[in-house]
Design an enzyme around this catalytic site. Structure first.
Site, PDB file in Angstrom:
ATOM      1  N   THR A 286       0.809  -1.225   0.000  1.00 27.28           N
ATOM      2  CA  THR A 286       0.000   0.000   0.000  1.00 27.28           C
ATOM      3  C   THR A 286       0.838   1.270   0.000  1.00 27.28           C
ATOM      4  O   THR A 286       0.473   2.258  -0.636  1.00 27.28           O
ATOM      5  CB  THR A 286      -0.885   0.015   1.275  1.00 27.28           C
TER       6      THR A 286
ATOM      7  N   ASP B 294       1.594  -6.844  -4.240  1.00 30.49           N
ATOM      8  CA  ASP B 294       0.879  -6.859  -2.975  1.00 30.49           C
ATOM      9  C   ASP B 294       1.556  -7.979  -2.186  1.00 30.49           C
ATOM     10  O   ASP B 294       1.857  -9.042  -2.745  1.00 30.49           O
ATOM     11  CB  ASP B 294      -0.600  -7.199  -3.226  1.00 30.49           C
TER      12      ASP B 294
ATOM     13  N   ASP C  84       0.789  -7.018   5.094  1.00 29.81           N
ATOM     14  CA  ASP C  84       0.115  -8.307   5.321  1.00 29.81           C
ATOM     15  C   ASP C  84       1.076  -9.448   5.648  1.00 29.81           C
ATOM     16  O   ASP C  84       0.805 -10.260   6.529  1.00 29.81           O
ATOM     17  CB  ASP C  84      -0.753  -8.691   4.115  1.00 29.81           C
TER      18      ASP C  84
END
Ligand code: ASP
Length: 342
Positions: free
Chosen positions: A15, A59, A92
């Site tokens: 992000t 990601d 994450d």
């Protein structure tokens, strides 16, 4: 006069480096080489910053051992030219990556600081700027010309933690990480408060060794009341499976039923490594403390002590990649290699 610290920023994705596509509303990666233009504050830092980016930023849900090797290679290739490294990474799987890199980089004598953010760097309320700026400041700390931090850390929301002690605990709060079994190393307030007595000692006399081979023939099994024999048997039957992290209850407890102990015993006799970690968010495995863990201790289950699951699975992949002899595996796993356990 001492020269300025040189810091290499390694952008892997996440992000932090994304911006909103105002037409679709979706977040996508932007060209990170333009980072210094986007954050003029970075120019005020008393260090020289260079950036390098994954060709295709990801990601962090797409992180894997091959990409960990890419990060390790970037660090190794630039090791002598820089004083410290800041790895920008999605939050994450950041704890897995920080743990993996801590094992892959043996004899590290410079800081490797992972950071990221919950909101993109261009967002008005972003947490990215503070995380990035302080991570760089921490990576550039030197005393008598030597790095102050010489380990893999994770900086998020005012705290630097030992990377392989962390776990992500919140999907929304800026305060997204914790280090349940080891205190934070640095706290950022008006001043940076360094808890130096907790740092790994600097090893300048040893050369950096980079271990890229990780073996992912591994699994994590989380115990739950009602877990069935067929499920466990099917997992232990997976061809080429070499190791399992067993997330047990409390201080390392599991059912005492014969079928369960026999399955574990057979697996261990076949050469599989079974590591007992607790599914509690803090505390340690202590096999033999209760009757419900005595048999596991007797049949040779390895104690993960107070290790996190993230560090346990990456340590398992690392030690399997090292092709450690079967007889030594338990002893080495139960030894703290990079400060990941007591
Ligand atoms: N899904 C994102 C990632 O881990 C979340 C983040 O960057 O914090 O890449």
């Amino acid at each position: 006069m001492l020269s300025k610290s040189k810091i290499l920023l390694i952008y892997t994705g996440g992000t932090i480096g994304m911006k909103k596509d105002f037409e679709t509303g979706a977040l996508r990666a932007f060209n990170f080489s333009k980072l210094l233009q986007r954050i003029p504050e970075l120019k005020q830092l008393d260090c020289e910053i260079e950036t390098i980016s994954f060709e295709n930023p990801i990601d962090s849900s797409n992180m894997n051992p091959e990409k960990w090797a890419n990060i390790a290679i970037i660090i190794a290739d630039n090791y002598t030219s820089f004083d410290g490294f800041v790895v920008l990474h999605g939050s994450d799987t950041m704890s897995y990556s920080a743990s993996a890199l801590s094992f892959m980089l043996e004899n590290l004598s410079k800081p490797v600081i992972f950071t990221g953010s919950q909101l993109p760097i261009g967002d008005l309320r972003t947490d990215a700027k503070e995380n990035l700026i302080t991570a760089i400041q921490i990576a550039s700390l030197r005393e008598n010309g030597k790095p102050v931090i010489s380990e893999v850390g994770l900086y998020f929301e005012y705290k630097l933690y030992r990377g392989n002690r962390t776990t992500k605990i919140n999907a929304e709060h800026f305060n997204a990480f914790t280090s349940p079994n080891y205190p934070h190393l640095v706290e950022s307030g008006v001043h940076l408060t360094l808890n130096s007595e907790l740092f790994l000692p600097l090893k300048t006399d040893l050369h950096l060794k980079v271990h890229k081979a990780l073996d992912n023939n591994v699994a994590i099994i989380k115990m739950f009341p009602g877990i069935s024999e067929v499920v466990l048997a099917a997992i232990f039957d997976i061809p080429n499976l070499k190791g399992v992290i067993l997330e047990t209850y409390g201080a390392g407890n599991a059912p005492t039923e014969d079928w369960f102990i026999n399955l574990l015993k057979e697996a261990i006799n076949k050469g599989l490594h079974v590591i007992n970690v607790t599914q509690c968010s803090a505390g340690s495995v202590s096999m033999g403390q209760y009757e419900t863990s005595t048999s596991m201790k007797e049949i040779g289950v390895i104690s993960g002590k107070d290790i996190t699951t993230e560090a346990a699975i990456t340590k398992l992949m690392y030690l399997l990649g090292q092709k450690i002899a079967s007889n030594d595996f338990k002893k080495i796993f139960e030894t703290s290699l990079r400060g990941e356990m007591v």
